[in-house]
Design an enzyme around this catalytic site. Structure first.
Site, PDB file in Angstrom:
ATOM      1  N   HIS A   9      -8.723 -34.067   3.914  1.00  0.00           N
ATOM      2  CA  HIS A   9      -7.811 -33.889   5.266  1.00  0.00           C
ATOM      3  C   HIS A   9      -8.236 -35.024   6.227  1.00  0.00           C
ATOM      4  O   HIS A   9      -9.411 -35.312   6.191  1.00  0.00           O
ATOM      5  CB  HIS A   9      -8.029 -32.481   5.607  1.00  0.00           C
ATOM      6  N   GLY A  67     -10.272 -30.987   1.013  1.00  0.00           N
ATOM      7  CA  GLY A  67      -8.824 -30.843   0.970  1.00  0.00           C
ATOM      8  C   GLY A  67      -8.374 -31.471  -0.320  1.00  0.00           C
ATOM      9  O   GLY A  67      -7.386 -30.989  -0.912  1.00  0.00           O
ATOM     10  N   TYR A 113     -11.415 -21.994   5.801  1.00  0.00           N
ATOM     11  CA  TYR A 113     -10.330 -22.408   4.926  1.00  0.00           C
ATOM     12  C   TYR A 113      -9.362 -21.159   4.741  1.00  0.00           C
ATOM     13  O   TYR A 113      -9.497 -20.094   5.168  1.00  0.00           O
ATOM     14  CB  TYR A 113     -10.906 -22.413   3.372  1.00  0.00           C
TER      15      TYR A 113
HETATM   16  C1  LCV Z   1     -10.476 -39.291   8.498  1.00  0.00           C
HETATM   17  C2  LCV Z   1     -12.107 -40.660   7.473  1.00  0.00           C
HETATM   18  C3  LCV Z   1     -12.273 -39.361   6.709  1.00  0.00           C
HETATM   19  C4  LCV Z   1     -11.502 -38.229   6.701  1.00  0.00           C
HETATM   20  N1  LCV Z   1     -10.771 -38.197   7.744  1.00  0.00           N
HETATM   21  O1  LCV Z   1     -16.762 -44.790   4.342  1.00  0.00           O
HETATM   22  O2  LCV Z   1     -11.966 -29.054   3.107  1.00  0.00           O
HETATM   23  S1  LCV Z   1     -12.206 -28.930   4.756  1.00  0.00           S
HETATM   24  O3  LCV Z   1     -12.011 -27.625   5.061  1.00  0.00           O
HETATM   25  O4  LCV Z   1     -13.355 -29.738   5.031  1.00  0.00           O
HETATM   26  C5  LCV Z   1     -11.058 -29.912   5.126  1.00  0.00           C
HETATM   27  C6  LCV Z   1     -10.477 -29.901   6.680  1.00  0.00           C
HETATM   28  C7  LCV Z   1     -11.149 -31.286   4.849  1.00  0.00           C
HETATM   29  O5  LCV Z   1     -10.634 -31.875   3.874  1.00  0.00           O
HETATM   30  O6  LCV Z   1     -12.321 -32.123   5.659  1.00  0.00           O
HETATM   31  C8  LCV Z   1     -12.296 -33.506   5.421  1.00  0.00           C
HETATM   32  C9  LCV Z   1     -13.522 -33.296   4.574  1.00  0.00           C
HETATM   33  N2  LCV Z   1     -13.983 -34.660   4.047  1.00  0.00           N
HETATM   34  C10 LCV Z   1     -15.144 -35.147   4.161  1.00  0.00           C
HETATM   35  O7  LCV Z   1     -16.431 -34.289   4.389  1.00  0.00           O
HETATM   36  C11 LCV Z   1     -15.550 -36.676   3.729  1.00  0.00           C
HETATM   37  C12 LCV Z   1     -15.687 -37.249   4.750  1.00  0.00           C
HETATM   38  N3  LCV Z   1     -15.899 -38.852   4.597  1.00  0.00           N
HETATM   39  C13 LCV Z   1     -17.097 -39.122   4.169  1.00  0.00           C
HETATM   40  O8  LCV Z   1     -18.267 -38.721   3.842  1.00  0.00           O
HETATM   41  C14 LCV Z   1     -17.301 -40.685   3.757  1.00  0.00           C
HETATM   42  O9  LCV Z   1     -16.046 -41.421   4.513  1.00  0.00           O
HETATM   43  C15 LCV Z   1     -17.168 -40.936   2.514  1.00  0.00           C
HETATM   44  C16 LCV Z   1     -18.350 -40.488   1.440  1.00  0.00           C
HETATM   45  C17 LCV Z   1     -15.764 -40.490   1.886  1.00  0.00           C
HETATM   46  C18 LCV Z   1     -17.134 -42.734   2.309  1.00  0.00           C
HETATM   47  O10 LCV Z   1     -18.115 -43.128   2.927  1.00  0.00           O
HETATM   48  P1  LCV Z   1     -18.048 -44.668   3.100  1.00  0.00           P
HETATM   49  O11 LCV Z   1     -19.487 -44.909   3.662  1.00  0.00           O
HETATM   50  O12 LCV Z   1     -17.657 -45.403   1.990  1.00  0.00           O
HETATM   51  P2  LCV Z   1     -16.841 -44.380   5.737  1.00  0.00           P
HETATM   52  O13 LCV Z   1     -17.571 -43.083   6.102  1.00  0.00           O
HETATM   53  O14 LCV Z   1     -17.340 -45.694   6.638  1.00  0.00           O
HETATM   54  O15 LCV Z   1     -15.194 -44.239   6.173  1.00  0.00           O
HETATM   55  C19 LCV Z   1     -14.425 -45.232   6.135  1.00  0.00           C
HETATM   56  C20 LCV Z   1     -13.312 -44.899   7.239  1.00  0.00           C
HETATM   57  O16 LCV Z   1     -12.691 -43.917   6.812  1.00  0.00           O
HETATM   58  C21 LCV Z   1     -12.852 -42.982   7.542  1.00  0.00           C
HETATM   59  C22 LCV Z   1     -14.072 -43.180   8.546  1.00  0.00           C
HETATM   60  O17 LCV Z   1     -14.186 -42.497   9.644  1.00  0.00           O
HETATM   61  C23 LCV Z   1     -14.154 -44.549   8.494  1.00  0.00           C
HETATM   62  O18 LCV Z   1     -13.159 -45.153   9.580  1.00  0.00           O
HETATM   63  P3  LCV Z   1     -13.748 -46.022  10.655  1.00  0.00           P
HETATM   64  O19 LCV Z   1     -13.890 -47.382   9.900  1.00  0.00           O
HETATM   65  O20 LCV Z   1     -12.611 -46.155  11.462  1.00  0.00           O
HETATM   66  O21 LCV Z   1     -14.890 -45.327  11.031  1.00  0.00           O
HETATM   67  N4  LCV Z   1     -12.800 -41.584   7.037  1.00  0.00           N
HETATM   68  C24 LCV Z   1     -13.503 -41.167   6.238  1.00  0.00           C
HETATM   69  N5  LCV Z   1     -13.230 -39.828   5.701  1.00  0.00           N
HETATM   70  N6  LCV Z   1     -11.762 -37.311   5.993  1.00  0.00           N
HETATM   71  N7  LCV Z   1     -11.021 -40.501   8.329  1.00  0.00           N
END
Ligand code: LCV
Length: 259
Positions: free
Chosen positions: A64, A108, A138
């Site tokens: 999400h 999600g 959820y």
């Molecule tokens: C917006 C993002 C996101 C993101 N949204 O790259 O299941 S529930 O109930 O939780 C539901 C509500 C849900 O699905 O929630 C989302 C759950 N997702 C996560 O917990 C994964 C969150 N993301 C990460 O852990 C990392 O981004 C990963 C491991 C996917 C990739 O890491 P990496 O170091 O390669 P960055 O973290 O630097 O992310 C690159 C850009 O993508 C955005 C993040 O904020 C960053 O944007 P900026 O460059 O503007 O800072 N991003 C990542 N995930 N779910 N934005």
């Protein structure tokens, strides 16, 4: 840059997530693009859809779009939420949807691939369900997707630990259909799609819809439904829910107080 790419080849439609800047987060814009493409596939008589990220992707989807989650007072996964709309689009699409997975799958997006009809993943693919990490209550149909795809203890481990699980572990529990090396996965998945595309689309479509109806057939009393909504409302109105989302946005670990 379009957030998805798509093509149709011999009755097989492929949707490629193409929003790498945000790790293919399931934003409203991306979800609307997928829904519109599935509609085009339906009009074109597509017999199988493949949902994938770009070949070699490190992140299949980060789930999400957290920036689109309400901070409090509103159900974060209500009926009109983009993730909920996307899950229904996949489940209601008349032909099989195969998730071709390379990279890590989060939140999600984990539910999204579980809602697909079959999963083909590389050995390096990982799957993390993150509501507990983010503090999100959820919703019932979302949890049912997990329960319909995974044995209860595996679903609970995914949901309660938020820790990524390997493709091999999920294959062992029958959640993933095939684990295929990255160099072979595209051809493998297209071959399987072609096999399906040769069969009766009418018979497959009606069996898919029957399986969807049967898997969703659960008696839930109005009292139980209202109790679930009340329990969830208490969570998304809590201090911890706001803490989870703010911690994500501030790129820090959340501190949960249980209130
Ligand atoms: C917006 C993002 C996101 C993101 N949204 O790259 O299941 S529930 O109930 O939780 C539901 C509500 C849900 O699905 O929630 C989302 C759950 N997702 C996560 O917990 C994964 C969150 N993301 C990460 O852990 C990392 O981004 C990963 C491991 C996917 C990739 O890491 P990496 O170091 O390669 P960055 O973290 O630097 O992310 C690159 C850009 O993508 C955005 C993040 O904020 C960053 O944007 P900026 O460059 O503007 O800072 N991003 C990542 N995930 N779910 N934005």
């Amino acid at each position: 840059m379009p957030q998805i790419l798509s093509d149709i080849n011999d009755g097989v439609g492929t949707i490629t997530l193409n929003y790498a800047a945000k790790c293919n987060a399931l934003s409203e814009q991306l979800v609307n693009a997928i829904a519109a493409t599935l509609n085009d596939f339906k009009d074109a008589g597509v017999r199988v859809a493949i949902l994938r990220a770009q070949p070699g992707a490190k992140v299949w989807s980060a789930g999400h779009d957290v920036a689109e989650l309400p901070i409090g007072g509103l159900d974060p996964l209500g009926w009109q939420d983009p993730l909920r709309i996307l899950i229904r689009e996949v489940e209601n699409f008349a032909a099989p949807v195969i998730a071709l997975i390379e990279g890590s799958v989060w939140g999600g997006a984990c539910e999204l691939v579980f809602a697909c009809d079959m999963l083909v993943a590389t050995p390096e693919a990982t799957f993390a369900a993150t509501p507990a990490k983010l503090g999100v209550p959820y919703n019932a149909t979302g949890l049912l997707t997990f329960l319909n795809a995974a044995p209860p203890h595996i679903a609970k481990e995914l949901l309660f630990t938020s820790r990524p699980m390997t493709a091999a572990r999920l294959e062992r529990h029958g959640i993933i259909n095939h684990v295929v090396p990255a160099g072979e996965i595209s051809e493998f998945t297209h071959d399987m799609a072609q096999t399906i595309a040769q069969n009766s689309p009418l018979a497959i479509g009606v069996m898919k819809e029957q399986l969807r109806i049967l898997a969703a057939a659960h008696a839930l009393s109005p009292a139980d439904f209202e109790r679930i909504q009340g329990l969830r409302r208490a969570v998304y109105n809590s201090r911890d829910y706001a803490e989870g989302i703010n911690a994500f946005k501030e790129k820090r670990l959340p501190v949960y107080l249980g209130k």
